[in-house]
Design a protein around this motif. Structure first.
Motif, PDB file in Angstrom:
ATOM      1  N   VAL A   1      41.114  36.988  39.217  1.00  0.00           N
ATOM      2  CA  VAL A   1      42.347  37.031  40.006  1.00  0.00           C
ATOM      3  C   VAL A   1      43.552  36.863  39.095  1.00  0.00           C
ATOM      4  O   VAL A   1      44.541  37.599  39.187  1.00  0.00           O
ATOM      5  CB  VAL A   1      42.337  35.933  41.093  1.00  0.00           C
ATOM      6  N   ALA A   2      43.480  35.881  38.198  1.00  0.00           N
ATOM      7  CA  ALA A   2      44.604  35.607  37.308  1.00  0.00           C
ATOM      8  C   ALA A   2      44.905  36.790  36.390  1.00  0.00           C
ATOM      9  O   ALA A   2      46.072  37.149  36.182  1.00  0.00           O
ATOM     10  CB  ALA A   2      44.309  34.356  36.481  1.00  0.00           C
ATOM     11  N   LEU A   3      43.857  37.410  35.841  1.00  0.00           N
ATOM     12  CA  LEU A   3      44.070  38.549  34.949  1.00  0.00           C
ATOM     13  C   LEU A   3      44.719  39.720  35.680  1.00  0.00           C
ATOM     14  O   LEU A   3      45.586  40.402  35.137  1.00  0.00           O
ATOM     15  CB  LEU A   3      42.744  38.987  34.331  1.00  0.00           C
ATOM     16  N   CYS A   4      44.281  39.945  36.909  1.00  0.00           N
ATOM     17  CA  CYS A   4      44.878  41.027  37.692  1.00  0.00           C
ATOM     18  C   CYS A   4      46.344  40.721  37.991  1.00  0.00           C
ATOM     19  O   CYS A   4      47.201  41.606  37.962  1.00  0.00           O
ATOM     20  CB  CYS A   4      44.086  41.217  38.985  1.00  0.00           C
ATOM     21  N   MET A   5      46.653  39.457  38.237  1.00  0.00           N
ATOM     22  CA  MET A   5      48.037  39.051  38.468  1.00  0.00           C
ATOM     23  C   MET A   5      48.892  39.244  37.212  1.00  0.00           C
ATOM     24  O   MET A   5      50.055  39.647  37.298  1.00  0.00           O
ATOM     25  CB  MET A   5      48.084  37.591  38.922  1.00  0.00           C
ATOM     26  N   LEU A   6      48.301  38.967  36.052  1.00  0.00           N
ATOM     27  CA  LEU A   6      49.036  39.193  34.801  1.00  0.00           C
ATOM     28  C   LEU A   6      49.379  40.672  34.631  1.00  0.00           C
ATOM     29  O   LEU A   6      50.481  41.031  34.202  1.00  0.00           O
ATOM     30  CB  LEU A   6      48.202  38.719  33.605  1.00  0.00           C
ATOM     31  N   ASN A   7      48.416  41.539  34.972  1.00  0.00           N
ATOM     32  CA  ASN A   7      48.685  42.977  34.911  1.00  0.00           C
ATOM     33  C   ASN A   7      49.823  43.366  35.845  1.00  0.00           C
ATOM     34  O   ASN A   7      50.718  44.128  35.488  1.00  0.00           O
ATOM     35  CB  ASN A   7      47.428  43.760  35.288  1.00  0.00           C
TER      36      ASN A   7
ATOM     37  N   ILE B   1      46.302  29.139  37.293  1.00  0.00           N
ATOM     38  CA  ILE B   1      44.896  29.387  37.650  1.00  0.00           C
ATOM     39  C   ILE B   1      44.012  29.291  36.411  1.00  0.00           C
ATOM     40  O   ILE B   1      42.963  28.638  36.409  1.00  0.00           O
ATOM     41  CB  ILE B   1      44.739  30.766  38.313  1.00  0.00           C
ATOM     42  N   LEU B   2      44.445  29.929  35.324  1.00  0.00           N
ATOM     43  CA  LEU B   2      43.642  29.954  34.104  1.00  0.00           C
ATOM     44  C   LEU B   2      43.502  28.562  33.490  1.00  0.00           C
ATOM     45  O   LEU B   2      42.455  28.217  32.937  1.00  0.00           O
ATOM     46  CB  LEU B   2      44.265  30.917  33.088  1.00  0.00           C
ATOM     47  N   LYS B   3      44.540  27.751  33.598  1.00  0.00           N
ATOM     48  CA  LYS B   3      44.498  26.398  33.021  1.00  0.00           C
ATOM     49  C   LYS B   3      43.568  25.477  33.807  1.00  0.00           C
ATOM     50  O   LYS B   3      43.027  24.512  33.255  1.00  0.00           O
ATOM     51  CB  LYS B   3      45.906  25.804  32.964  1.00  0.00           C
ATOM     52  N   GLN B   4      43.370  25.761  35.084  1.00  0.00           N
ATOM     53  CA  GLN B   4      42.542  24.892  35.924  1.00  0.00           C
ATOM     54  C   GLN B   4      41.048  25.058  35.659  1.00  0.00           C
ATOM     55  O   GLN B   4      40.268  24.135  35.862  1.00  0.00           O
ATOM     56  CB  GLN B   4      42.816  25.163  37.405  1.00  0.00           C
TER      57      GLN B   4
END
Length: 322
Positions: free
Chosen positions: A99-105, A129-132
Protein backbone atom coordinates in the motif's frame (compact mmCIF):
# COMPACT_ATOMS: atom_id res chain seq x y z
CA UNK A 1 1.44 -12.96 -29.36
CA UNK A 2 -0.28 -13.06 -32.76
CA UNK A 3 0.50 -16.77 -33.13
CA UNK A 4 -0.89 -17.86 -29.77
CA UNK A 5 -4.01 -15.68 -29.47
CA UNK A 6 -6.23 -18.19 -31.30
CA UNK A 7 -5.10 -21.11 -29.14
CA UNK A 8 -5.69 -19.07 -25.96
CA UNK A 9 -9.28 -18.21 -26.81
CA UNK A 10 -11.29 -18.40 -23.61
CA UNK A 11 -8.19 -18.59 -21.38
CA UNK A 12 -8.21 -14.93 -20.40
CA UNK A 13 -5.55 -15.13 -17.70
CA UNK A 14 -2.98 -16.66 -20.06
CA UNK A 15 -3.87 -14.19 -22.79
CA UNK A 16 -3.46 -11.28 -20.35
CA UNK A 17 -0.07 -12.66 -19.30
CA UNK A 18 1.06 -12.82 -22.93
CA UNK A 19 0.01 -9.21 -23.54
CA UNK A 20 1.69 -8.09 -20.32
CA UNK A 21 4.98 -9.79 -21.16
CA UNK A 22 5.09 -7.92 -24.45
CA UNK A 23 4.11 -4.67 -22.70
CA UNK A 24 7.00 -5.02 -20.23
CA UNK A 25 9.38 -5.48 -23.16
CA UNK A 26 8.02 -2.32 -24.81
CA UNK A 27 8.50 -0.42 -21.54
CA UNK A 28 12.10 -1.66 -21.28
CA UNK A 29 12.74 -0.17 -24.74
CA UNK A 30 11.03 3.11 -23.80
CA UNK A 31 8.16 2.62 -26.27
CA UNK A 32 5.46 3.92 -23.95
CA UNK A 33 2.64 4.33 -26.49
CA UNK A 34 2.82 0.65 -27.49
CA UNK A 35 3.10 -0.42 -23.85
CA UNK A 36 0.10 1.67 -22.81
CA UNK A 37 -2.07 0.11 -25.55
CA UNK A 38 -1.10 -3.39 -24.44
CA UNK A 39 -1.53 -2.67 -20.72
CA UNK A 40 -4.99 -1.19 -21.29
CA UNK A 41 -5.92 -4.48 -22.97
CA UNK A 42 -4.45 -6.47 -20.06
CA UNK A 43 -6.41 -4.42 -17.54
CA UNK A 44 -9.61 -4.86 -19.54
CA UNK A 45 -9.14 -8.66 -19.70
CA UNK A 46 -8.37 -9.00 -16.00
CA UNK A 47 -11.20 -6.76 -14.83
CA UNK A 48 -13.70 -8.71 -16.94
CA UNK A 49 -12.73 -12.04 -15.40
CA UNK A 50 -15.57 -13.94 -13.72
CA UNK A 51 -15.11 -14.78 -10.03
CA UNK A 52 -12.12 -13.69 -7.95
CA UNK A 53 -9.99 -11.12 -9.75
CA UNK A 54 -6.35 -12.16 -10.32
CA UNK A 55 -3.80 -11.08 -7.75
CA UNK A 56 -1.74 -9.45 -10.52
CA UNK A 57 -4.44 -6.84 -11.20
CA UNK A 58 -2.88 -4.30 -8.83
CA UNK A 59 0.54 -4.66 -10.45
CA UNK A 60 -1.03 -4.13 -13.89
CA UNK A 61 -2.65 -0.89 -12.69
CA UNK A 62 0.70 0.31 -11.35
CA UNK A 63 2.53 -0.55 -14.60
CA UNK A 64 -0.07 1.29 -16.70
CA UNK A 65 -0.05 4.28 -14.36
CA UNK A 66 3.75 4.44 -14.51
CA UNK A 67 3.73 4.40 -18.33
CA UNK A 68 1.09 7.14 -18.41
CA UNK A 69 3.15 9.17 -15.94
CA UNK A 70 6.15 8.94 -18.27
CA UNK A 71 3.96 10.38 -21.03
CA UNK A 72 2.77 13.26 -18.82
CA UNK A 73 -0.80 11.96 -18.39
CA UNK A 74 -0.76 12.70 -14.66
CA UNK A 75 -4.52 12.88 -14.04
CA UNK A 76 -5.13 9.36 -15.37
CA UNK A 77 -1.98 8.06 -13.67
CA UNK A 78 -3.14 9.44 -10.31
CA UNK A 79 -6.56 7.84 -10.76
CA UNK A 80 -4.99 4.44 -11.51
CA UNK A 81 -2.59 4.71 -8.59
CA UNK A 82 -5.57 5.42 -6.31
CA UNK A 83 -7.37 2.34 -7.65
CA UNK A 84 -4.24 0.21 -7.18
CA UNK A 85 -3.81 1.51 -3.63
CA UNK A 86 -7.38 0.47 -2.80
CA UNK A 87 -6.73 -2.92 -4.40
CA UNK A 88 -3.58 -3.54 -2.34
CA UNK A 89 -5.33 -2.28 0.81
CA UNK A 90 -8.14 -4.80 0.33
CA UNK A 91 -5.70 -7.62 -0.45
CA UNK A 92 -2.98 -7.05 2.16
CA UNK A 93 -4.42 -4.69 4.76
CA UNK A 94 -4.03 -0.91 5.29
CA UNK A 95 -0.55 -1.15 6.87
CA UNK A 96 1.05 -3.24 4.13
CA UNK A 97 4.27 -2.01 2.46
CA UNK A 98 2.50 -2.74 -0.88
CA UNK A 99 0.00 0.00 0.00
CA UNK A 100 2.75 2.42 0.98
CA UNK A 101 4.76 1.83 -2.21
CA UNK A 102 1.70 2.41 -4.36
CA UNK A 103 1.04 5.64 -2.45
CA UNK A 104 4.61 6.76 -3.09
CA UNK A 105 4.06 6.22 -6.81
CA UNK A 106 0.86 8.23 -6.67
CA UNK A 107 2.53 11.03 -4.70
CA UNK A 108 5.19 11.30 -7.39
CA UNK A 109 2.51 11.88 -10.03
CA UNK A 110 0.67 14.32 -7.76
CA UNK A 111 3.91 16.26 -7.30
CA UNK A 112 4.59 16.24 -11.05
CA UNK A 113 1.10 17.66 -11.57
CA UNK A 114 2.06 20.61 -9.32
CA UNK A 115 -0.06 19.67 -6.29
CA UNK A 116 2.80 19.91 -3.78
CA UNK A 117 0.82 20.12 -0.54
CA UNK A 118 -1.31 17.10 -1.40
CA UNK A 119 1.82 15.20 -2.46
CA UNK A 120 3.47 16.03 0.89
CA UNK A 121 0.57 14.53 2.82
CA UNK A 122 0.65 11.33 0.77
CA UNK A 123 4.44 10.99 1.17
CA UNK A 124 4.16 11.48 4.92
CA UNK A 125 1.39 8.91 5.27
CA UNK A 126 3.26 6.35 3.16
CA UNK A 127 6.40 6.90 5.25
CA UNK A 128 4.44 6.38 8.47
CA UNK A 129 3.16 3.01 7.17
CA UNK A 130 6.66 1.86 6.23
CA UNK A 131 8.13 2.93 9.58
CA UNK A 132 5.52 0.95 11.52
CA UNK A 133 6.32 -2.42 9.94
CA UNK A 134 9.40 -4.31 11.13
CA UNK A 135 9.41 -6.25 7.86
CA UNK A 136 9.81 -3.17 5.65
CA UNK A 137 12.99 -3.49 3.51
CA UNK A 138 15.46 -0.67 4.06
CA UNK A 139 15.39 0.41 0.43
CA UNK A 140 11.61 0.95 0.67
CA UNK A 141 12.16 3.30 3.61
CA UNK A 142 15.06 4.95 1.79
CA UNK A 143 12.81 5.77 -1.15
CA UNK A 144 10.17 7.34 1.10
CA UNK A 145 12.74 9.47 2.97
CA UNK A 146 14.43 10.54 -0.26
CA UNK A 147 11.28 11.49 -2.16
CA UNK A 148 9.85 13.45 0.78
CA UNK A 149 13.22 15.21 1.13
CA UNK A 150 13.27 16.09 -2.57
CA UNK A 151 9.75 17.49 -2.25
CA UNK A 152 10.84 19.80 0.57
CA UNK A 153 13.87 20.75 -1.51
CA UNK A 154 11.59 21.69 -4.42
CA UNK A 155 9.63 23.89 -2.00
CA UNK A 156 12.82 25.62 -0.85
CA UNK A 157 12.70 24.09 2.64
CA UNK A 158 16.33 22.93 2.62
CA UNK A 159 16.59 22.51 6.37
CA UNK A 160 13.82 19.90 6.50
CA UNK A 161 15.11 18.25 3.34
CA UNK A 162 18.63 17.78 4.72
CA UNK A 163 17.92 15.16 7.39
CA UNK A 164 15.52 13.20 5.17
CA UNK A 165 17.99 13.07 2.27
CA UNK A 166 20.81 12.00 4.59
CA UNK A 167 18.63 9.23 6.05
CA UNK A 168 17.68 8.05 2.56
CA UNK A 169 21.35 7.93 1.54
CA UNK A 170 22.36 5.95 4.63
CA UNK A 171 19.60 3.37 4.15
CA UNK A 172 20.36 2.95 0.44
CA UNK A 173 24.04 2.41 1.10
CA UNK A 174 23.21 -0.20 3.74
CA UNK A 175 20.72 -2.08 1.56
CA UNK A 176 22.00 -1.59 -2.00
CA UNK A 177 25.73 -1.03 -1.61
CA UNK A 178 27.76 2.14 -2.14
CA UNK A 179 27.87 2.03 -5.96
CA UNK A 180 24.20 1.64 -6.87
CA UNK A 181 22.55 4.20 -9.18
CA UNK A 182 19.94 4.95 -6.50
CA UNK A 183 22.78 5.82 -4.13
CA UNK A 184 23.92 8.27 -6.82
CA UNK A 185 20.41 9.75 -6.85
CA UNK A 186 20.54 10.27 -3.07
CA UNK A 187 24.04 11.77 -3.31
CA UNK A 188 22.85 14.19 -5.99
CA UNK A 189 19.90 15.34 -3.88
CA UNK A 190 22.07 15.80 -0.80
CA UNK A 191 24.88 17.59 -2.67
CA UNK A 192 22.40 19.92 -4.39
CA UNK A 193 20.85 20.65 -0.98
CA UNK A 194 24.26 21.69 0.40
CA UNK A 195 24.77 23.98 -2.61
CA UNK A 196 21.40 25.67 -2.02
CA UNK A 197 22.45 26.34 1.57
CA UNK A 198 25.75 27.86 0.43
CA UNK A 199 27.91 25.02 1.76
CA UNK A 200 30.03 24.53 -1.36
CA UNK A 201 32.90 22.58 0.32
CA UNK A 202 30.47 19.92 1.60
CA UNK A 203 28.72 19.59 -1.78
CA UNK A 204 31.82 18.98 -3.94
CA UNK A 205 32.85 15.46 -2.77
CA UNK A 206 29.22 14.33 -2.65
CA UNK A 207 28.43 15.43 -6.22
CA UNK A 208 31.74 14.01 -7.46
CA UNK A 209 30.98 10.65 -5.90
CA UNK A 210 27.55 10.60 -7.60
CA UNK A 211 29.23 11.26 -10.95
CA UNK A 212 31.80 8.50 -10.42
CA UNK A 213 29.06 5.95 -9.69
CA UNK A 214 27.12 6.83 -12.85
CA UNK A 215 30.23 7.10 -15.03
CA UNK A 216 31.25 3.56 -14.04
CA UNK A 217 27.70 2.36 -14.81
CA UNK A 218 27.86 3.81 -18.32
CA UNK A 219 30.80 1.53 -19.15
CA UNK A 220 28.71 -1.63 -18.67
CA UNK A 221 26.62 -3.36 -21.40
CA UNK A 222 23.21 -1.66 -21.18
CA UNK A 223 19.84 -1.73 -22.92
CA UNK A 224 18.84 1.40 -24.82
CA UNK A 225 16.29 2.41 -22.18
CA UNK A 226 18.72 1.75 -19.31
CA UNK A 227 21.44 3.79 -21.01
CA UNK A 228 18.99 6.66 -21.61
CA UNK A 229 17.98 6.59 -17.94
CA UNK A 230 21.59 6.74 -16.73
CA UNK A 231 22.43 9.56 -19.14
CA UNK A 232 19.39 11.55 -17.97
CA UNK A 233 20.51 11.07 -14.37
CA UNK A 234 24.06 12.11 -15.30
CA UNK A 235 22.83 15.22 -17.10
CA UNK A 236 20.73 16.23 -14.08
CA UNK A 237 23.84 16.15 -11.87
CA UNK A 238 25.85 18.08 -14.47
CA UNK A 239 23.16 20.76 -14.65
CA UNK A 240 23.19 21.07 -10.86
CA UNK A 241 26.96 21.60 -10.95
CA UNK A 242 26.66 24.25 -13.66
CA UNK A 243 23.82 25.89 -11.72
CA UNK A 244 26.01 25.92 -8.60
CA UNK A 245 28.82 27.55 -10.57
CA UNK A 246 26.46 30.30 -11.74
CA UNK A 247 25.46 30.88 -8.12
CA UNK A 248 29.03 30.75 -6.78
CA UNK A 249 31.26 31.87 -9.70
CA UNK A 250 34.23 32.57 -7.43
CA UNK A 251 34.47 28.95 -6.22
CA UNK A 252 37.64 27.38 -7.67
CA UNK A 253 36.45 23.93 -6.51
CA UNK A 254 33.20 24.23 -8.45
CA UNK A 255 35.07 25.49 -11.51
CA UNK A 256 37.34 22.45 -11.40
CA UNK A 257 34.38 20.10 -10.97
CA UNK A 258 32.48 21.75 -13.86
CA UNK A 259 35.55 21.46 -16.12
CA UNK A 260 35.93 17.76 -15.22
CA UNK A 261 32.27 17.17 -16.07
CA UNK A 262 32.67 18.93 -19.43
CA UNK A 263 35.71 16.79 -20.30
CA UNK A 264 33.90 13.60 -19.33
CA UNK A 265 30.97 14.53 -21.56
CA UNK A 266 33.31 15.33 -24.45
CA UNK A 267 35.02 11.96 -24.00
CA UNK A 268 31.68 10.14 -24.09
CA UNK A 269 30.70 12.04 -27.23
CA UNK A 270 33.95 11.10 -28.99
CA UNK A 271 33.57 7.43 -27.96
CA UNK A 272 30.02 7.40 -29.32
CA UNK A 273 31.24 8.97 -32.56
CA UNK A 274 33.93 6.35 -33.02
CA UNK A 275 31.47 3.53 -32.37
CA UNK A 276 29.07 5.02 -34.92
CA UNK A 277 31.89 5.35 -37.47
CA UNK A 278 32.97 1.73 -37.01
CA UNK A 279 29.40 0.41 -37.29
CA UNK A 280 28.68 2.46 -40.41
CA UNK A 281 31.92 1.51 -42.16
CA UNK A 282 31.45 -2.20 -41.41
CA UNK A 283 27.97 -2.38 -42.95
CA UNK A 284 27.52 -3.48 -46.62
CA UNK A 285 27.03 -0.47 -48.95
CA UNK A 286 25.92 0.33 -52.50
CA UNK A 287 27.99 2.70 -54.68
CA UNK A 288 25.56 5.55 -53.93
CA UNK A 289 25.92 4.92 -50.23
CA UNK A 290 29.71 4.94 -50.55
CA UNK A 291 29.52 8.44 -52.09
CA UNK A 292 27.20 9.70 -49.36
CA UNK A 293 29.40 8.08 -46.72
CA UNK A 294 32.47 9.92 -48.01
CA UNK A 295 30.63 13.25 -47.63
CA UNK A 296 29.45 12.21 -44.19
CA UNK A 297 33.00 11.27 -43.08
CA UNK A 298 34.29 14.66 -44.22
CA UNK A 299 31.55 16.49 -42.33
CA UNK A 300 32.07 14.32 -39.27
CA UNK A 301 35.80 15.03 -39.19
CA UNK A 302 35.19 18.76 -39.56
CA UNK A 303 32.59 18.66 -36.78
CA UNK A 304 34.92 16.80 -34.40
CA UNK A 305 37.71 19.25 -35.15
CA UNK A 306 35.43 22.18 -34.29
CA UNK A 307 34.41 20.49 -31.03
CA UNK A 308 38.02 19.85 -30.00
CA UNK A 309 39.42 23.25 -31.00
CA UNK A 310 36.57 25.40 -29.72
CA UNK A 311 35.36 28.65 -31.28
CA UNK A 312 38.77 30.33 -31.49
CA UNK A 313 38.38 33.64 -33.36
CA UNK A 314 34.86 32.79 -34.57
CA UNK A 315 31.91 34.55 -32.98
CA UNK A 316 29.44 32.41 -31.04
CA UNK A 317 26.92 32.76 -33.90
CA UNK A 318 29.44 31.79 -36.61
CA UNK A 319 30.75 28.88 -34.53
CA UNK A 320 27.22 27.55 -34.03
CA UNK A 321 26.53 27.97 -37.75
CA UNK A 322 29.66 26.04 -38.71
Amino acid sequence: LDLIQASLRGQNQLLADAHENLAMLELAHGRYDAAITLLRRVLQIRQSQVGDLPITLGATMVALASALEQQGSFAEAIRLYDQATSWFRDKYGPQSPHVALCMLNGARSIQAAGQLKEAELVYQYALSILKQSKETPKHYLARAYTELGLLYQAQGDYGRAQGLLQMGLTLREESLGRRHRLVAESLHGLGWNYLHQGDVPSSIPILWRALVILESGLRLPLSEARLASLLDQQRAIEESIYGGLLKFPASSELKQLAMTVALLRKGRSEDAGRRTNRSTLAAPKTSAQVTRLADWKTSRAEYEQLILQGSGELSAKDYSGR
